[in-house]
Design an enzyme around this catalytic site. Structure first.
Site, PDB file in Angstrom:
ATOM      1  N   ARG A 261       3.877  13.205  -6.273  1.00 22.62           N
ATOM      2  CA  ARG A 261       5.231  12.672  -6.412  1.00 22.62           C
ATOM      3  C   ARG A 261       5.568  12.479  -7.894  1.00 22.62           C
ATOM      4  O   ARG A 261       4.769  11.930  -8.650  1.00 22.62           O
ATOM      5  CB  ARG A 261       5.358  11.337  -5.668  1.00 22.62           C
ATOM      6  CG  ARG A 261       5.054  11.486  -4.179  1.00 22.62           C
ATOM      7  CD  ARG A 261       5.247  10.219  -3.393  1.00 22.62           C
ATOM      8  NE  ARG A 261       4.846  10.424  -2.003  1.00 22.62           N
ATOM      9  CZ  ARG A 261       4.959   9.506  -1.044  1.00 22.62           C
ATOM     10  NH1 ARG A 261       5.449   8.312  -1.325  1.00 22.62           N
ATOM     11  NH2 ARG A 261       4.574   9.785   0.194  1.00 22.62           N
ATOM     12  N   ARG A 276       1.413   3.038  -8.711  1.00 22.25           N
ATOM     13  CA  ARG A 276       2.462   4.070  -8.664  1.00 22.25           C
ATOM     14  C   ARG A 276       2.010   5.247  -9.527  1.00 22.25           C
ATOM     15  O   ARG A 276       2.107   5.217 -10.749  1.00 22.25           O
ATOM     16  CB  ARG A 276       3.790   3.500  -9.175  1.00 22.25           C
ATOM     17  CG  ARG A 276       4.999   4.365  -8.835  1.00 22.25           C
ATOM     18  CD  ARG A 276       6.275   3.741  -9.374  1.00 22.25           C
ATOM     19  NE  ARG A 276       6.534   2.436  -8.792  1.00 22.25           N
ATOM     20  CZ  ARG A 276       7.127   2.221  -7.624  1.00 22.25           C
ATOM     21  NH1 ARG A 276       7.535   3.255  -6.910  1.00 22.25           N
ATOM     22  NH2 ARG A 276       7.334   1.005  -7.177  1.00 22.25           N
ATOM     23  N   GLU A 348       4.413  -2.665  -0.678  1.00 25.07           N
ATOM     24  CA  GLU A 348       4.337  -1.657   0.376  1.00 25.07           C
ATOM     25  C   GLU A 348       3.004  -0.896   0.359  1.00 25.07           C
ATOM     26  O   GLU A 348       2.576  -0.406  -0.681  1.00 25.07           O
ATOM     27  CB  GLU A 348       5.485  -0.657   0.225  1.00 25.07           C
ATOM     28  CG  GLU A 348       5.497   0.406   1.313  1.00 25.07           C
ATOM     29  CD  GLU A 348       6.535   1.493   1.072  1.00 25.07           C
ATOM     30  OE1 GLU A 348       6.406   2.553   1.699  1.00 25.07           O
ATOM     31  OE2 GLU A 348       7.456   1.284   0.245  1.00 25.07           O
ATOM     32  N   SER A 351       3.949   3.037   5.993  1.00 24.09           N
ATOM     33  CA  SER A 351       5.302   3.235   6.491  1.00 24.09           C
ATOM     34  C   SER A 351       5.227   4.078   7.752  1.00 24.09           C
ATOM     35  O   SER A 351       4.387   4.982   7.857  1.00 24.09           O
ATOM     36  CB  SER A 351       6.147   3.950   5.422  1.00 24.09           C
ATOM     37  OG  SER A 351       7.456   4.167   5.872  1.00 24.09           O
ATOM     38  N   ARG A 388      -3.361   2.560  -2.854  1.00 29.17           N
ATOM     39  CA  ARG A 388      -2.818   1.219  -2.584  1.00 29.17           C
ATOM     40  C   ARG A 388      -3.769   0.370  -1.740  1.00 29.17           C
ATOM     41  O   ARG A 388      -3.864  -0.844  -1.940  1.00 29.17           O
ATOM     42  CB  ARG A 388      -1.437   1.336  -1.945  1.00 29.17           C
ATOM     43  CG  ARG A 388      -0.438   1.967  -2.911  1.00 29.17           C
ATOM     44  CD  ARG A 388       0.992   1.714  -2.573  1.00 29.17           C
ATOM     45  NE  ARG A 388       1.862   2.285  -3.602  1.00 29.17           N
ATOM     46  CZ  ARG A 388       3.186   2.199  -3.600  1.00 29.17           C
ATOM     47  NH1 ARG A 388       3.799   1.559  -2.612  1.00 29.17           N
ATOM     48  NH2 ARG A 388       3.895   2.732  -4.570  1.00 29.17           N
TER      49      ARG A 388
END
Length: 423
Positions: A261, A276, A348, A351, A388
């Protein structure tokens, strides 16, 4: 891509969905007009084609002046048929282009609002009181460097900013997490997969990642391929252009893959450590099911995520994501946010999205049931985003002496070891 019947029978619902997403509802009016133009052009073309075929039969039986008149009419119609075919194709293309800009229809009951307006529906576990234990918690990077688990400096040297190297017990921890995730998912009935991380544009577009998320993906122009940001893309395209029998449903897959990403728009955000980053590994669940079963499967996927996080003894909360933060393909999404002690807040970590028939329509994935051939529903859910989860384990299970207690669920995959300790 939404059901055209819904656009014709209840355009107001589509408008409400657009407004809920924070998108322009005027595209619905454009779509309705394009659909009417498309259908009118198709009907006119088919009518003239029928006349053309009828004239052919008459010409075979006619002679003299009658035959000459019929041939003249046939020549006239041939030009009109060709023009109407082009008009119908152009109208259909216009409809498709507009339809691709439309987000999935938001399910009733999804909280309204933007990124920070989701609704917390459940909180599980209690954050540790480090003050009561008599020490200040360290962040994951300080812990990881002390344990020889994370090397940011050499990751940057190799690849640039927002890259890292997992070393020693850091690499072992990811492998243990992978084994735990795959073992659990297989026990839940998922078929393990390792799909390609490079995909065709059709796969990216079909899953909805070339719309609002296009700036966040890596594209290789020389090869006309994309690096996936999630194995959801490959798993969705796995059955593209196929018709599945109802007897084979639901189809459940769980995949391990690297994810890439750009993190466009995240300049200055979470620059420390591995929260991130531009590349990470992930275990992703994916389900194909009948549309009427989609909401039930969404609840199941959330349940699997919760079970996995609880097994790692991480306090977390479940968020019903607001309509303006859903992404193009999701009709509803639940996020799990793990407790991050050094930031004193939840962040987060997983998901799960119910994409109803949106992706299946784009990728031509259908099922054959008693009522004929119709689109399937697709759903996805993160089981373990490695970086994460590693952050959560290091911070939530750290000890005053610098060691980290290994959650009991992971110990069988780490030779029974109970702690990560500094040398």
């Amino acid at each position: 891509m939404i059901d055209p019947k819904l656009l014709r029978t209840d355009p107001d619902r589509v408008r409400r969905s657009q407004i809920a997403r924070g998108d322009d509802p005027s595209v619905v009016d454009e779509l309705v007009a394009a659909d009417e133009s498309r259908r009118h052009a198709i009907a006119a073309h088919e009518s003239l084609r029928a006349e053309q075929k009828g004239l052919g039969k008459q010409i075979a039986r006619a002679s003299g002046e009658e035959k000459a008149a019929l041939l003249a009419r046939t020549k006239e119609i041939a030009g009109q048929v060709a023009d109407l075919k082009k008009e119908a194709e152009a109208a259909a293309q216009r409809f498709i282009e507009l339809d691709k800009t439309l987000g999935n229809i938001v399910i009733d009951g999804v909280p309204a609002g933007g990124e920070d307006e989701g609704e917390v529906v459940e909180t599980i576990g209690t954050p540790r009181d480090f003050a009561a234990e008599g020490f200040e918690p360290k962040d994951h990077l300080e812990i990881g460097e002390a344990l020889g688990a994370i090397d940011m400096e050499r990751g940057t040297k190799i690849s640039g900013s927002r890259f890292y190297v997992l070393t020693g017990i850091g690499a072992q921890l990811e492998i243990a997490l992978l084994n735990l995730a795959m073992t659990k998912a297989a026990g839940w009935g998922f078929t393990p997969m390792i799909p390609p991380a490079l995909v065709k544009p059709s796969a990216m577009e079909g899953t909805g990642f070339l719309g609002q998320a296009a700036d966040d993906v890596y594209y290789l122009p020389k090869d006309d391929q994309y690096l996936v940001g999630t194995s959801e893309v490959a798993l969705a395209a796995f059955h593209s252009d196929e018709i599945l029998d109802d007897a084979d449903l639901p189809r459940r897959y769980v995949a391990f893959s690297p994810c890439f990403r750009r993190e466009a728009g995240s300049y200055g955000k979470d620059t420390r450590g591995i929260f991130r980053v531009h590349w990470f590994d992930k275990v992703e669940m994916f389900v194909y099911c009948l549309p009427e079963q989609a909401e039930a499967w969404h609840a199941k996927l959330l349940g699997f995520e919760k079970e996995f996080i609880e097994a790692l003894e991480i306090p977390f909360e479940v968020l019903d994501v607001a309509s303006g933060d859903l992404g193009l393909s999701a009709a509803r999404k639940y996020d799990c946010y793990g407790w991050l002690p050094t930031q004193n807040r939840y962040r987060e970590i997983t998901s799960t999205s119910n994409c109803t028939t949106f992706q299946a329509r784009r990728l031509s994935i259908r099922h054959r049931g008693p009522d004929g051939v119709e689109p399937l529903a697709t759903l996805n859910g993160t089981l373990c985003a490695m970086t994460r989860i590693i952050i959560m384990i290091l911070e939530n299970h750290q000890n005053a002496d610098g060691s980290v207690t290994i959650p009991a669920a992971l110990r069988p995959y780490l030779g029974g070891k109970e702690r990560f300790e500094t040398a």
